[in-house]
Motif scaffolding. Structure first.
Motif, PDB file in Angstrom:
ATOM      1  N   SER A  49       0.822  -1.199   0.000  1.00 37.47           N
ATOM      2  CA  SER A  49       0.000   0.000   0.000  1.00 37.47           C
ATOM      3  C   SER A  49       0.868   1.266   0.000  1.00 37.47           C
ATOM      4  O   SER A  49       0.533   2.261  -0.642  1.00 37.47           O
ATOM      5  N   ARG A  50       2.017   1.203   0.692  1.00 34.37           N
ATOM      6  CA  ARG A  50       2.910   2.385   0.718  1.00 34.37           C
ATOM      7  C   ARG A  50       3.442   2.699  -0.679  1.00 34.37           C
ATOM      8  O   ARG A  50       3.687   3.852  -1.017  1.00 34.37           O
ATOM      9  N   ILE A  51       3.598   1.676  -1.505  1.00 34.16           N
ATOM     10  CA  ILE A  51       4.039   1.925  -2.886  1.00 34.16           C
ATOM     11  C   ILE A  51       2.912   2.622  -3.654  1.00 34.16           C
ATOM     12  O   ILE A  51       3.128   3.645  -4.304  1.00 34.16           O
ATOM     13  N   TYR A  52       1.677   2.067  -3.564  1.00 31.04           N
ATOM     14  CA  TYR A  52       0.556   2.678  -4.279  1.00 31.04           C
ATOM     15  C   TYR A  52       0.308   4.107  -3.810  1.00 31.04           C
ATOM     16  O   TYR A  52      -0.107   4.965  -4.572  1.00 31.04           O
ATOM     17  N   GLN A  53       0.575   4.355  -2.526  1.00 32.64           N
ATOM     18  CA  GLN A  53       0.335   5.702  -1.977  1.00 32.64           C
ATOM     19  C   GLN A  53       1.519   6.637  -2.230  1.00 32.64           C
ATOM     20  O   GLN A  53       1.564   7.755  -1.717  1.00 32.64           O
ATOM     21  N   LEU A  54       2.521   6.151  -2.972  1.00 26.50           N
ATOM     22  CA  LEU A  54       3.719   6.922  -3.310  1.00 26.50           C
ATOM     23  C   LEU A  54       4.464   7.378  -2.056  1.00 26.50           C
ATOM     24  O   LEU A  54       5.089   8.437  -2.029  1.00 26.50           O
ATOM     25  N   ALA A  55       4.360   6.575  -0.989  1.00 23.21           N
ATOM     26  CA  ALA A  55       5.008   6.930   0.273  1.00 23.21           C
ATOM     27  C   ALA A  55       6.333   6.197   0.441  1.00 23.21           C
ATOM     28  O   ALA A  55       7.064   6.450   1.401  1.00 23.21           O
ATOM     29  N   ALA A  56       6.662   5.271  -0.457  1.00 19.65           N
ATOM     30  CA  ALA A  56       7.920   4.520  -0.363  1.00 19.65           C
ATOM     31  C   ALA A  56       8.318   4.068  -1.759  1.00 19.65           C
ATOM     32  O   ALA A  56       7.465   3.936  -2.643  1.00 19.65           O
ATOM     33  N   GLY A  57       9.608   3.834  -1.938  1.00 24.00           N
ATOM     34  CA  GLY A  57      10.107   3.372  -3.238  1.00 24.00           C
ATOM     35  C   GLY A  57      10.068   1.853  -3.329  1.00 24.00           C
ATOM     36  O   GLY A  57       9.888   1.163  -2.313  1.00 24.00           O
ATOM     37  N   PRO A  58      10.257   1.309  -4.541  1.00 24.08           N
ATOM     38  CA  PRO A  58      10.137  -0.144  -4.723  1.00 24.08           C
ATOM     39  C   PRO A  58      11.133  -0.950  -3.916  1.00 24.08           C
ATOM     40  O   PRO A  58      10.853  -2.095  -3.547  1.00 24.08           O
ATOM     41  N   THR A  59      12.310  -0.360  -3.591  1.00 24.65           N
ATOM     42  CA  THR A  59      13.292  -1.150  -2.836  1.00 24.65           C
ATOM     43  C   THR A  59      12.766  -1.498  -1.442  1.00 24.65           C
ATOM     44  O   THR A  59      13.225  -2.469  -0.832  1.00 24.65           O
TER      45      THR A  59
END
Ligand SMILES: Cc1cc2nc3c(=O)[nH]c(=O)nc-3n(C[C@H](O)[C@H](O)[C@H](O)COP(=O)(O)OP(=O)(O)OC[C@H]3O[C@@H](n4cnc5c(N)ncnc54)[C@H](O)[C@@H]3O)c2cc1C
Length: 494
Positions: A443-453
């Motif tokens: 969810s943090r990826i979809y919310q642009l709150a974290a990078g893929p790594t």
């Protein structure tokens, strides 16, 4: 010309991206003029008049407008977008809440994804509100900034470079409604006007004519990348009896070969209920058809929400949803003093709710560049355009990756993409079997709150290894959505 020399900024398009760019660039001693083809004055003027007469007045309901055809579709402001807009316009999220925008923890939504129901979790808060309300409140704040003017009813028709001794740019505009006629000395369109600018920002959305304008000044506009899953929306506004809905919102993600939808609240106590789907699985345009479409989904919650509510107005459809990005970062000889932000640069399939957040991140990049003296000078605009393309990279990968599968398009065969896809699939499977850490990470990826790594965190890898040894837990039970959900269907509850 240094950054201090940027005195006249013209922003093409006074929607969310244009307004936020104006907020980023406004400062004493600088004129920032936003031009929009729509007449933007009505709601704002009514608001100001009523405020003069009665400071406690309620904000009048801002209405959708033709220049933003997605205005009646549901809009969610992701947490990262909200925080970024607050940085640009301090207090905006308070304005939104005061006007009735609904804060929601997305971890509490009833969310049916590819592999099953998401487990309940705690996530950063998002705000749900109608698109016209968000834009109206942003515009009200931006209008109050020094040097900012919003001019409606002006359709920009082109850009011309100034001759030596003239301003850098002339921005041509005609009163909206005039056709884009070639202008000769005798045949000038009435009301045509050229505005001088040191810096032009194109924020005219998906309809941007920048490729044509670049071509006209001898600059090859660069490639356009597109992944179009042909997603369609059909949306109605409903009023629900108090206490009828127990979940704060419902999302059924569209899947390859089947539709989806969502039901989310907005200001004023009403809800939007939408069907979404790709290609042959797009929802129909009439109410009876929409009801049938929602009934055919793998879960009937959305159909029951619609049946439980009182529908206001007709069905609003929207089908311009392709992921499209202009590779202006690859243009040779990108002109100084020209920027492009928001959907005009990179537009996403809106199912992922990223557009306004990316527009806010673009604007913050402009503000940082201005503060550091990187706004102007040879090559400065080209560097900033490249930065904005980079800002859109993660949401682009997220949206196009999912849409490639949704539309059954040929997937990338490069090894990294294949492995990333498999890993995300594994985390999704863990999530739908109750692994909250996997759910939060995705969810943090979809919310642009974290990078893929962040998806490769050793803790996640360890949890995956444990599932290999012990197996997955039971699937997450169907959550309680409506007050009359039968107990058997509730399973363990959420
Ligand atoms: C169905 C749907 C649902 C969405 N849901 C979400 C969501 O939940 N969350 C989210 O963050 N984003 C969502 N979006 C995306 C979001 O609406 C946009 O990304 C965001 O508003 C930024 O848009 P923009 O300002 O770049 O362009 P737009 O909002 O399209 O505005 C462009 C502006 O430029 C003006 N204009 C165009 N051409 C000219 C011209 N030649 N001269 C003068 N003016 C001109 C138009 O009148 C308009 O005001 C959704 C989009 C759609 C289609």
């Amino acid at each position: 010309m240094g950054a201090q020399g940027v005195r006249d900024v013209v922003v093409v398009g006074a929607s969310v991206a244009g307004l936020l760019a104006a907020a980023a660039l406004a400062r004493d001693g600088r004129a920032v003029t936003l031009l929009d083809r729509d007449d933007l004055t009505d709601a704002d003027r009514a608001d100001a008049d009523r405020a003069d007469a009665d400071p406690t007045h309620a904000v009048p309901a801002p209405a959708p407008r033709p220049g933003v055809p997605q205005g009646r579709q549901p809009h969610m402001l992701l947490h990262r977008g909200l925080a970024s807009i607050d940085e640009l316009l301090p207090g905006l999220s308070d304005d939104l809440r005061a006007a009735g925008a609904v804060p929601v923890d997305t971890g509490r939504l009833a969310w049916l994804g590819t592999g099953g129901w998401a487990p309940p979790s705690r996530q950063p808060e998002v705000l749900l509100a109608s698109r016209p309300l968000i834009e109206h409140l942003v515009r009200r704040r931006v209008r109050a900034l020094p040097g900012v003017r919003v001019v409606g009813g002006q359709r920009v028709t082109g850009l011309r470079r100034g001759r030596p001794g003239e301003p850098r740019w002339w921005v041509d505009a005609v009163p909206a409604g005039w056709s884009d006629v070639p202008v000769g000395p005798a045949g000038a369109a009435p009301g045509r006007r050229a505005r001088p600018a040191d810096l032009v920002v194109d924020a005219s959305g998906r309809a941007s004519r920048l490729p044509v304008w670049l071509d006209a000044i001898g600059v090859r506009p660069g490639a356009v990348e597109e992944v179009d899953a042909q997603v369609g929306y059909a949306t109605v506004r409903v009023r629900l009896p108090a206490g009828r809905l127990l979940a704060p919102g419902v999302v059924v993600l569209p899947q390859p070969g089947r539709g989806g939808g969502l039901a989310v609240p907005a200001e004023g106590g009403w809800w939007t209920v939408s069907g979404t789907g790709a290609g042959a699985h797009r929802p129909p345009r009439d109410l009876a058809g929409l009801q049938e479409f929602l009934t055919s989904l793998p879960d009937d919650s959305l159909a029951r929400v619609l049946a439980a509510g009182q529908v206001e107005g007709d069905v609003a459809t929207h089908r311009q949803t392709a992921n499209r990005r202009h590779r202006y970062d690859t243009v040779v000889g990108w002109p100084d003093g020209l920027l492009v932000v928001g959907d005009a640069l990179c537009a996403f399939n809106p199912v992922y709710g990223q557009g306004m957040t990316v527009a806010a991140l673009d604007a913050l990049a402009l503000r940082r560049a201005d503060a550091d003296g990187r706004l102007d000078g040879p090559g400065a605009a080209a560097r900033l355009v490249r930065e904005c393309v980079r800002i859109g990279e993660l949401p682009w990968q997220t949206a196009t990756g999912a849409d490639t599968a949704l539309a059954g398009l040929p997937a990338s065969r490069d090894l990294v993409s294949v492995l990333v896809g498999r890993w995300i699939g594994a985390l999704d499977e863990m999530s739908t079997h109750g692994d909250v850490a996997a759910q939060v990470a995705l969810s943090r990826i979809y919310q642009l709150a974290a990078g893929p790594t962040s998806l490769l965190h050793p803790r996640l890898v360890a949890r995956w290894l444990r599932t290999r040894v012990r197996g997955l837990g039971p699937p997450v039970p169907r959550p309680t959505v409506l007050s009359d959900d039968v107990p058997e269907a509730v399973g363990g509850g959420r």
